[in-house]
Design an enzyme around this catalytic site. Structure first.
Site, PDB file in Angstrom:
ATOM      1  CG  ASP A 153      17.780  15.009  30.353  1.00 27.40           C
ATOM      2  OD1 ASP A 153      16.667  14.949  29.811  1.00 27.40           O
ATOM      3  OD2 ASP A 153      18.655  15.804  29.988  1.00 27.40           O
ATOM      4  CD  GLN A 176      21.317  12.881  31.035  1.00 30.76           C
ATOM      5  OE1 GLN A 176      21.531  12.705  32.223  1.00 30.76           O
ATOM      6  NE2 GLN A 176      21.667  14.002  30.436  1.00 30.76           N
ATOM      7  CD  GLU A 210      18.946  17.630  34.006  1.00 26.89           C
ATOM      8  OE1 GLU A 210      18.618  17.938  35.161  1.00 26.89           O
ATOM      9  OE2 GLU A 210      18.743  16.498  33.531  1.00 26.89           O
ATOM     10  N   GLY A 247      16.465  19.467  56.491  1.00 24.65           N
ATOM     11  CA  GLY A 247      15.690  18.575  57.351  1.00 24.65           C
ATOM     12  C   GLY A 247      15.835  18.974  58.803  1.00 24.65           C
ATOM     13  N   GLY A 248      15.518  18.076  59.680  1.00 29.70           N
ATOM     14  CA  GLY A 248      15.582  18.382  61.100  1.00 29.70           C
ATOM     15  C   GLY A 248      16.980  18.307  61.679  1.00 29.70           C
TER      16      GLY A 248
END
Length: 424
Positions: A168, A17, A139, A246-247
């Site tokens: 991958d 892959q 993977e 996040g924020g």
């Protein structure tokens, strides 16, 4: 219309892959990708996860579009001579063999440079230089070693890998950028170079916000995490469930039909600029002025209760009904789409993101198309090659071998048995 990488020849020694993802993207962008495979078997994924007997698997077909296949036995002297001839004429050689395999084949970097000083040797490996450099990686190993698994899942559960193939395919995409950059630099230097992408490095690059959070953790709790304020924070970034990271606080919420549909959910972001609209939509206008809810810092310790209340509203709507309403107010959200829904989504077909391809032995199947859209370099998705389908074509048209030499190579056994021709 010309394509971005017209004229670039890629010698593709990749399999499974990570490498095929890279070379397929380059092929979509116009490069001539010549995939070298073992006679008789080829890329191992041709036979893995087969759904139709004796037909190339979807695993293989969906990673090897727009390529040509040539079978060569690298242990045969004539076969090795063919490989060296291809090295002389190609711009890039891509490989994702186990560590040291290329050297054992007699193709050290020094030898490759002797054959073609301008060639770019691009490699995917599991780890870069260090204690695990010689380890074979797949993977999920890459996801674990790159920081993804330790930060995925819920805090009271085990580490989890993601279904996205960030080890991958993610590393293959990084490698493609490195190859294009090396080709650009060669214009001024005239020299080839080595390009290495380690899977651990590629995963970590995609997990950079977690390395950010590791450093923030030294200065106090991570207030946007669901563990705040009542939970404990240890020495490492914890798993944060479906928090946005996040924020902008976000969470996956149930929608109408969730009892029977495992994907009847929507991702909802309680973005500060549209907070008042959120309050109106969910029937909580009093929250707009309530000091416990009016400002983002006040909402942080109450996020679970806030999302529980929003969920009471989303459960009265299907995920698509909720999307229609929320988008009118610019409230960020997204439906949890199943693979069935994605496969049937006509807008993705229209943009070439999902493509139907016809294969001579498999018939029609769906695949992903080029995610990179360029106005002056349109991509087409052509089927994957049958094993060794282009052997004669490459020897004749790319290497300019005459019929006598081709016959001698075949007689040596370097190309394996008779090649199948596509019935098209």
């Amino acid at each position: 219309m010309s394509k971005a990488l017209d004229g670039v020849k890629i010698l593709d020694f990749t399999h499974v892959q990570s490498g095929p993802t890279c070379t397929q993207l380059l092929a979509w962008l116009g490069a001539d990708v010549i995939k070298v495979e073992r006679p008789g078997g080829g890329d191992i994924t041709r036979g893995q996860l087969r759904d139709i007997p004796d037909v190339d698997s979807l695993y293989f077909t969906m990673l090897n579009h727009n390529k040509r296949s040539i079978t060569i036995d690298a242990r045969n002297p004539q076969g090795k001579a063919v490989i060296e001839a291809l090295m002389k004429t190609c711009d890039v050689m891509v490989e994702n063999f186990a560590p040291g395999a290329l050297d054992r084949m007699g193709f050290t970097w020094e030898r490759i440079q002797q054959i073609n000083p301008r060639i770019i040797l691009a490699s995917v490996k599991g780890f870069g230089p260090g204690p695990y450099e010689d380890c074979k990686v797949y993977e999920n190993v890459a996801q674990c070693a790159g920081g993804s698994a330790s930060t995925t899942g819920f805090d009271d559960g085990p580490p989890l890998v993601t279904g996205a193939q960030i080890g991958d395919s993610g590393t293959g995409l990084h490698l493609a950028l490195g190859i294009v950059s090396a080709l650009f630099q060669r214009v001024t230097t005239g020299r080839g170079q080595k390009v290495l992408c380690a899977m651990q490095d590629g995963v970590l690059n995609l997990c950079r916000v977690k390395l950010r959070d590791q450093q923030r953790l030294a200065h106090g709790p991570l207030t946007e995490f669901p563990q705040y304020p009542g939970g404990e924070f240890g020495e490492a970034v914890p798993r944060a469930g479906n928090a946005s990271g996040g924020g902008q606080p976000g969470w996956i919420l149930k929608c109408k039909g969730w009892e029977t549909d495992p994907n009847a959910y929507i991702y909802f972001i309680a973005q500060a600029p549209v907070w008042e609209a959120i309050c109106d939509v969910i029937g909580k206008p009093e929250w707009k002025t309530d000091p416990d809810y009016a400002k983002p810092p006040a909402r942080l310790p109450r996020l679970k209760a806030i999302f529980d209340t929003i969920e009471q509203w989303t459960m009265t709507k299907t995920k698509f009904e909720a999307m229609d309403i929320l988008n009118k107010y610019d409230i960020p959200c997204g439906p949890i789409l199943s693979m069935k829904e994605i496969a049937e989504e006509q807008s993705l077909r229209a943009t070439g993101t999902v493509v139907e391809v016809d294969h001579p032995t498999r018939g029609k199947y769906l695949t992903v198309g080029n995610p990179i859209k360029m106005s002056d370099s349109a991509s087409d998705v052509r089927r994957s090659p049958l094993l060794g389908e282009h052997t004669d074509e490459v020897l004749r048209d790319v290497l300019r071998f005459d019929e006598k030499r081709i016959a001698a190579i075949k007689a040596s056994g370097a190309l394996g048995g008779p090649m199948r021709a596509a019935a098209e």
